[in-house]
Design a protein around this motif. Structure first.
Motif, PDB file in Angstrom:
ATOM      1  N   ASP A  65     151.939  46.482   3.218  1.00 23.82           N
ATOM      2  CA  ASP A  65     152.285  45.180   3.769  1.00 23.82           C
ATOM      3  C   ASP A  65     153.775  44.891   3.600  1.00 23.82           C
ATOM      4  O   ASP A  65     154.382  44.197   4.429  1.00 23.82           O
ATOM      5  CB  ASP A  65     151.474  44.075   3.088  1.00 23.82           C
ATOM      6  N   ALA A  66     154.371  45.425   2.532  1.00 23.29           N
ATOM      7  CA  ALA A  66     155.804  45.234   2.329  1.00 23.29           C
ATOM      8  C   ALA A  66     156.606  45.849   3.471  1.00 23.29           C
ATOM      9  O   ALA A  66     157.664  45.329   3.856  1.00 23.29           O
ATOM     10  CB  ALA A  66     156.237  45.841   0.998  1.00 23.29           C
ATOM     11  N   ALA A  67     156.108  46.954   4.023  1.00 22.18           N
ATOM     12  CA  ALA A  67     156.797  47.609   5.143  1.00 22.18           C
ATOM     13  C   ALA A  67     156.705  46.768   6.409  1.00 22.18           C
ATOM     14  O   ALA A  67     157.682  46.656   7.165  1.00 22.18           O
ATOM     15  CB  ALA A  67     156.217  48.996   5.380  1.00 22.18           C
ATOM     16  N   THR A  68     155.540  46.173   6.670  1.00 26.31           N
ATOM     17  CA  THR A  68     155.430  45.322   7.862  1.00 26.31           C
ATOM     18  C   THR A  68     156.240  44.044   7.683  1.00 26.31           C
ATOM     19  O   THR A  68     156.805  43.522   8.650  1.00 26.31           O
ATOM     20  CB  THR A  68     153.959  44.997   8.176  1.00 26.31           C
ATOM     21  N   ASP A  69     156.322  43.552   6.451  1.00 26.90           N
ATOM     22  CA  ASP A  69     157.198  42.401   6.192  1.00 26.90           C
ATOM     23  C   ASP A  69     158.644  42.754   6.508  1.00 26.90           C
ATOM     24  O   ASP A  69     159.392  41.952   7.097  1.00 26.90           O
ATOM     25  CB  ASP A  69     157.096  41.965   4.726  1.00 26.90           C
ATOM     26  N   MET A  70     159.059  43.954   6.110  1.00 28.49           N
ATOM     27  CA  MET A  70     160.421  44.390   6.379  1.00 28.49           C
ATOM     28  C   MET A  70     160.676  44.489   7.880  1.00 28.49           C
ATOM     29  O   MET A  70     161.733  44.073   8.379  1.00 28.49           O
ATOM     30  CB  MET A  70     160.685  45.741   5.709  1.00 28.49           C
ATOM     31  N   LEU A  71     159.701  45.023   8.615  1.00 25.52           N
ATOM     32  CA  LEU A  71     159.849  45.117  10.067  1.00 25.52           C
ATOM     33  C   LEU A  71     160.024  43.727  10.679  1.00 25.52           C
ATOM     34  O   LEU A  71     160.902  43.519  11.528  1.00 25.52           O
ATOM     35  CB  LEU A  71     158.631  45.815  10.671  1.00 25.52           C
ATOM     36  N   GLU A  72     159.202  42.785  10.272  1.00 30.41           N
ATOM     37  CA  GLU A  72     159.307  41.429  10.808  1.00 30.41           C
ATOM     38  C   GLU A  72     160.660  40.811  10.477  1.00 30.41           C
ATOM     39  O   GLU A  72     161.253  40.112  11.307  1.00 30.41           O
ATOM     40  CB  GLU A  72     158.171  40.568  10.260  1.00 30.41           C
TER      41      GLU A  72
END
Length: 288
Positions: free
Chosen positions: A204-211
């Protein structure tokens, strides 16, 4: 089919690997500093115990207790060698810094040639516009302390400085051309997140970074609906199954042909021998 791709990789064992067994490198370094009287196999056993003890005392490479990774690894190194030496022999002060430096760079690791070829070819194609209007963002998600970006850079990759907890920037705000030339757009480390794979929170940290990246680029309400989430790693449980449980697609790199049974148990996991096999999945993942 979703248009864009968030493509993330494991680091250790997937992109790079130790030049020789870690305990052998420890033993070699110790002998350079004048220590002797032990076998490399003893170093391996002592290291394993030191790692276990220090992880219990100061979790997450020392981040959880405020110790920090450098002091944490210094403790590991000292606890590894102290039991192997005579009572009156001190551990040289330079040994720990030398080993920490070694495993922050290409001195301790080498990159798999197929991984280097793929990452360079992919980013070059992106820069030339050969990928069309589809977007691929490339990240690394790794159970590690904060040295991974330095290792990747030392091995010849252009790694953007973004890591979990950092604010994303517009490329126009960055004084250099790293945004346009990065082989790796960001690195997510368990050291920063506080959770290790296979825990969902590190994915989820990776998708947060993408956003955050999309927001910095001016996307008013970033949405992942048009993004495929794809993770590539070399461990069935932590990497492949962890990614699936977090809602990602998964590719398992099986360099030693030992995971045939995984395909039978979880047919949704794609298995490849090395990074060259990613080309075979382009119909399913155009942005790869």
């Amino acid at each position: 089919m979703k248009k864009n791709l968030l493509l993330c990789f494991d680091a250790f064992g997937t992109i790079f690997t130790p030049r020789q067994a870690i305990f052998e490198q420890y033993g070699e370094a110790a002998r350079r500093f004048g220590l002797s009287g032990f076998m490399d196999e003893q170093v391996a056993s002592s290291f394993k115990q030191a790692f276990k003890d220090e992880s219990k005392k100061n979790p997450n490479y020392g981040r959880a207790t405020g110790l920090g990774a450098t002091a944490w690894w210094t403790n590991i190194i000292n606890k590894t060698f102290q039991p192997l030496l005579p009572p009156n022999q001190a551990i040289p002060k330079g040994l720990a810094p030398a080993l920490i430096h070694r495993f922050s760079s290409s001195e301790g690791y080498l990159m798999f040639p197929d991984a280097y070829r793929y990452l360079k070819k992919r980013s070059e194609a992106e820069q030339k516009g050969e990928k069309g209007d589809a977007r691929t963002v490339v990240g690394v998600i790794t159970n590690s302390d904060d040295r991974v970006p330095d290792v990747l850079s030392s091995l010849g990759l252009n790694v953007h400085h973004l890591r979990y907890g950092d604010p994303a920037e517009k490329c126009s705000d960055v004084a250099h051309t790293q945004c346009q030339t990065a082989d790796i757009d960001f690195v997510i480390m368990s050291y920063d997140v506080g959770f290790e794979k296979p825990h969902r929170k590190i994915f989820d940290a990776a998708t947060d970074m993408l956003e955050n990246m999309l927001s910095a680029e001016g996307v008013a309400k970033p949405a992942l609906d048009d993004w495929t989430l794809l993770y590539v790693g070399d461990e069935p449980e932590k990497d492949a199954k962890g990614a699936l449980d977090a809602g990602w697609d998964a590719i398992l790199v099986d360099r030693d042909a030992q995971y045939g049974s995984v395909a039978e148990q979880r047919p949704e996991i794609s298995i490849i021998k090395d990074f060259d096999g990613l080309d075979q999945l382009r119909d399913r993942y155009p942005g790869i």
